[in-house]
Design a protein around this motif. Structure first.
Motif, PDB file in Angstrom:
ATOM      1  N   ARG A   1      -2.112 -14.493  -9.324  1.00  0.00           N
ATOM      2  CA  ARG A   1      -2.902 -14.631 -10.513  1.00  0.00           C
ATOM      3  C   ARG A   1      -1.958 -14.300 -11.893  1.00  0.00           C
ATOM      4  NH1 ARG A   1      -4.721 -10.671 -13.121  1.00  0.00           N
ATOM      5  NH2 ARG A   1      -4.698  -9.165 -11.427  1.00  0.00           N
TER       6      ARG A   1
ATOM      7  N   SER B   1       0.733  -1.342  -0.001  1.00  0.00           N
ATOM      8  CA  SER B   1       0.006  -0.038   0.133  1.00  0.00           C
ATOM      9  C   SER B   1       0.854   1.255  -0.088  1.00  0.00           C
ATOM     10  CB  SER B   1      -0.868   0.096   1.080  1.00  0.00           C
ATOM     11  OG  SER B   1      -1.660  -1.191   1.336  1.00  0.00           O
TER      12      SER B   1
ATOM     13  N   ARG C   1      -0.936 -10.245  -2.931  1.00  0.00           N
ATOM     14  CA  ARG C   1      -0.343 -11.541  -3.227  1.00  0.00           C
ATOM     15  C   ARG C   1      -1.387 -12.177  -3.979  1.00  0.00           C
ATOM     16  NH1 ARG C   1      -1.831 -16.497  -0.745  1.00  0.00           N
ATOM     17  NH2 ARG C   1      -0.285 -17.944  -0.836  1.00  0.00           N
ATOM     18  N   GLU C   2      -2.539 -12.074  -4.045  1.00  0.00           N
ATOM     19  CA  GLU C   2      -3.521 -12.644  -4.965  1.00  0.00           C
ATOM     20  C   GLU C   2      -3.162 -12.268  -6.352  1.00  0.00           C
ATOM     21  OE1 GLU C   2      -5.556 -15.531  -4.730  1.00  0.00           O
ATOM     22  OE2 GLU C   2      -4.647 -15.745  -2.603  1.00  0.00           O
ATOM     23  N   GLN C   3      -3.136 -10.886  -6.468  1.00  0.00           N
ATOM     24  CA  GLN C   3      -2.604 -10.465  -7.834  1.00  0.00           C
ATOM     25  C   GLN C   3      -1.378 -11.043  -8.405  1.00  0.00           C
ATOM     26  OE1 GLN C   3      -2.671  -6.101  -6.861  1.00  0.00           O
ATOM     27  NE2 GLN C   3      -4.944  -6.170  -6.635  1.00  0.00           N
TER      28      GLN C   3
ATOM     29  N   ALA D   1      -2.662  -9.469   1.618  1.00  0.00           N
ATOM     30  CA  ALA D   1      -3.405 -10.555   0.969  1.00  0.00           C
ATOM     31  C   ALA D   1      -3.805 -10.363  -0.655  1.00  0.00           C
ATOM     32  CB  ALA D   1      -4.691 -11.184   1.675  1.00  0.00           C
ATOM     33  N   GLU D   2      -4.470  -9.007  -0.648  1.00  0.00           N
ATOM     34  CA  GLU D   2      -4.732  -9.038  -2.258  1.00  0.00           C
ATOM     35  C   GLU D   2      -3.811  -8.893  -3.134  1.00  0.00           C
ATOM     36  OE1 GLU D   2      -7.373  -5.580  -4.299  1.00  0.00           O
ATOM     37  OE2 GLU D   2      -7.567  -5.610  -2.404  1.00  0.00           O
TER      38      GLU D   2
ATOM     39  N   THR E   1      -3.426  -5.959   6.269  1.00  0.00           N
ATOM     40  CA  THR E   1      -4.731  -6.770   5.555  1.00  0.00           C
ATOM     41  C   THR E   1      -4.404  -6.676   3.782  1.00  0.00           C
ATOM     42  OG1 THR E   1      -6.016  -6.130   7.369  1.00  0.00           O
ATOM     43  CG2 THR E   1      -7.149  -6.804   5.419  1.00  0.00           C
ATOM     44  N   ALA E   2      -4.021  -5.645   3.519  1.00  0.00           N
ATOM     45  CA  ALA E   2      -3.788  -5.344   1.994  1.00  0.00           C
ATOM     46  C   ALA E   2      -3.055  -6.305   1.373  1.00  0.00           C
ATOM     47  CB  ALA E   2      -3.574  -3.865   1.666  1.00  0.00           C
TER      48      ALA E   2
END
Length: 226
Positions: A131, A40, A126-128, A123-124, A120-121
């Motif tokens: 992908r 972030s 990491r998912e990106q 996790a998002e 918290t951010a």
């Protein structure tokens, strides 16, 4: 880092890389490890990068879209180059962010221990990354809790961050761009380069193994024809 007061440093566009002063003639032949700073806005990615590159702490920073840096370092006795792409954490277009992630060989997933929302951010982010790099088996990645010098303002317990990293199967390290904790030679940058190097060596070994197997098969086929 916020830029509400004091002098700020503006980075140049991503096309221009700031190079280390001592460029050797053989630099082009050195192994290059590509690192992407992810997290972030305001968590200190740029401060960590500048501390590692130039041994300076920039407290007030005005982020732009991204900036790229390159430096020659000695990794376990071997001269290599590290290329660091410092993302701003607030890219407007997913396609731009995906291109950044696609170009990387390893990732430092940074949050601030003083801001739970930034943790918290991760996790998002990491998912990106997963992908975009879906075709790769293991992606070199470290979770980094920055601003460890601000212990009195801590919002993210060490156990919580370490537990998340263990869940993801990666290493967790706390850093401080201000005090240089885990930013110098015994640093997250070197730890990540070791993971990138290990992955490259494993991939090269697999490729050589497949080539050898294919060569043996071809030889057997020629023998059968004779």
């Amino acid at each position: 880092m916020d830029s509400s007061s004091g002098p700020s440093v503006r980075v140049s566009p991503p096309q221009t890389s700031r190079m280390a002063a001592n460029k050797g003639k053989s630099q082009g032949s050195l192994v290059l490890h590509k690192v992407i700073m992810v997290g972030s806005g305001g968590v200190g990615k740029s401060a960590l990068t500048l501390q590692f590159m130039y041994d300076e702490f920039v407290e007030d920073y005005e982020p732009t879209k991204a900036d790229s840096y390159r430096k020659k370092v000695v990794l376990d006795g071997e001269e290599v180059q590290i290329d660091i792409l410092d993302t701003a954490g607030q890219e407007d277009y997913a396609a731009i962010r995906d291109n950044y992630f696609r170009s990387g060989e390893g990732f430092l997933l940074v949050f601030s221990i003083t801001e739970h929302e930034s943790f918290t951010a991760t996790a998002e982010f990491r998912e990106q990354i997963l992908r975009v790099k879906a075709e790769e088996d293991k992606i070199p990645l470290l979770v980094v809790g920055n601003k460890s010098d601000l212990e009195e303002r801590r919002q993210v317990p060490v156990d919580e961050a370490r537990g998340k990293a263990e869940e993801w199967g990666v290493q967790y390290v706390e850093t401080s761009a201000k005090t240089r904790a885990n930013v110098d030679k015994a640093s997250v940058f070197f730890d990540l380069m070791r993971e990138i190097r290990a992955k490259k060596m494993s991939e090269n070994k697999d490729k050589n193994g497949r080539k050898s197997s294919k060569s043996k098969k071809s030889f057997k086929e020629r023998c059968c024809l004779l």
